[in-house]
Design a protein around this motif. Structure first.
Motif, PDB file in Angstrom:
ATOM      1  N   ARG A  16      16.448  56.259 -42.978  1.00 16.94           N
ATOM      2  CA  ARG A  16      16.210  55.291 -41.899  1.00 16.94           C
ATOM      3  C   ARG A  16      16.659  53.886 -42.332  1.00 16.94           C
ATOM      4  NH1 ARG A  16      16.861  54.640 -37.230  1.00 16.94           N
ATOM      5  NH2 ARG A  16      16.156  56.760 -37.028  1.00 16.94           N
ATOM      6  N   VAL A  17      16.436  53.536 -43.595  1.00 15.62           N
ATOM      7  CA  VAL A  17      16.878  52.235 -44.110  1.00 15.62           C
ATOM      8  C   VAL A  17      18.394  52.111 -43.953  1.00 15.62           C
ATOM      9  CG1 VAL A  17      17.178  50.850 -46.218  1.00 15.62           C
ATOM     10  CG2 VAL A  17      14.954  51.882 -45.709  1.00 15.62           C
TER      11      VAL A  17
ATOM     12  N   ASP B 157      19.376  51.733 -40.335  1.00 15.77           N
ATOM     13  CA  ASP B 157      19.094  50.370 -39.893  1.00 15.77           C
ATOM     14  C   ASP B 157      20.129  49.373 -40.399  1.00 15.77           C
ATOM     15  OD1 ASP B 157      16.882  51.335 -38.576  1.00 15.77           O
ATOM     16  OD2 ASP B 157      15.442  50.613 -40.070  1.00 15.77           O
ATOM     17  N   GLU B 158      20.683  49.636 -41.578  1.00 17.93           N
ATOM     18  CA  GLU B 158      21.717  48.764 -42.144  1.00 17.93           C
ATOM     19  C   GLU B 158      23.099  49.052 -41.558  1.00 17.93           C
ATOM     20  OE1 GLU B 158      21.574  49.252 -46.382  1.00 17.93           O
ATOM     21  OE2 GLU B 158      19.582  48.329 -46.520  1.00 17.93           O
TER      22      GLU B 158
ATOM     23  N   LEU C 195      17.184  44.275 -43.304  1.00 19.84           N
ATOM     24  CA  LEU C 195      17.180  44.718 -41.920  1.00 19.84           C
ATOM     25  C   LEU C 195      16.089  45.764 -41.757  1.00 19.84           C
ATOM     26  CD1 LEU C 195      21.011  45.117 -41.360  1.00 19.84           C
ATOM     27  CD2 LEU C 195      19.563  43.198 -40.733  1.00 19.84           C
ATOM     28  N   HIS C 196      15.306  45.626 -40.717  1.00 18.03           N
ATOM     29  CA  HIS C 196      14.212  46.556 -40.514  1.00 18.03           C
ATOM     30  C   HIS C 196      14.324  47.198 -39.140  1.00 18.03           C
ATOM     31  CE1 HIS C 196      12.184  45.286 -44.133  1.00 18.03           C
ATOM     32  NE2 HIS C 196      12.316  44.040 -43.772  1.00 18.03           N
ATOM     33  N   SER C 197      13.741  48.356 -39.049  1.00 18.95           N
ATOM     34  CA  SER C 197      13.745  49.061 -37.780  1.00 18.95           C
ATOM     35  C   SER C 197      12.824  48.351 -36.800  1.00 18.95           C
ATOM     36  CB  SER C 197      13.279  50.504 -37.983  1.00 18.95           C
ATOM     37  OG  SER C 197      11.908  50.516 -38.330  1.00 18.95           O
TER      38      SER C 197
ATOM     39  N   TYR D 110       9.215  48.995 -37.612  1.00 21.43           N
ATOM     40  CA  TYR D 110       8.708  48.182 -38.710  1.00 21.43           C
ATOM     41  C   TYR D 110       8.371  46.780 -38.220  1.00 21.43           C
ATOM     42  CZ  TYR D 110       8.544  45.532 -43.038  1.00 21.43           C
ATOM     43  OH  TYR D 110       8.150  44.705 -44.050  1.00 21.43           O
TER      44      TYR D 110
END
Length: 130
Positions: A54-55, A58-59, A93-95, A98
């Motif tokens: 997911r990280v 998101d990036e 960068l976060h979802s 988050y």
């Protein structure tokens, strides 16, 4: 394989995958390991593996195709510049999830602080009597 460090396991896995993508071990358009594959390779829980992926989503480094897997973005987003890194800590960068949870935590902290003040006022008014 993972270090016992300040960085959570999902971040360590995401950092390792990011390094491999940037180094060309995974080419744009290539499939990246699934959460189950990461689970086995890094000896981590499936949720940890999913968080690592997911990280990278998101990036913008990987894209998810439902039912097909995760693939390296084509084209890859540019790497953060050295200037940004020198100016201060790089913002992550976060979802959206988050960010929403962070907002809720801030609101809860404010409410707790307010309630604490009210309880202190009540305690002062109803303190020990002689």
């Amino acid at each position: 394989m993972l270090e016992a460090a300040r960085n959570p396991a999902y971040r360590q896995v995401a950092d390792d995958l990011r390094r491999k993508i940037r180094a060309g071990e995974y080419q744009p358009g290539a499939r990246v390991p699934s959460s189950r594959d990461l689970e086995k390779a890094y000896d981590i829980a499936n949720m940890t593996a999913r968080s690592a992926l997911r990280v990278l989503v998101d990036e913008g480094l990987i894209r998810t195709a439902v039912g097909r897997g995760n693939f390296v973005a084509d084209p890859l987003p540019p790497e953060p510049s050295d200037v940004e890194q020198e100016e201060g800590p790089q913002e992550q960068l976060h979802s959206a999830e988050y960010l929403e949870l962070s907002k809720q935590v801030r609101e809860l902290k404010a409410e707790v602080a307010e309630l604490r003040g009210i309880f202190q006022q009540i305690a002062a008014l109803t303190g020990p009597r002689k």
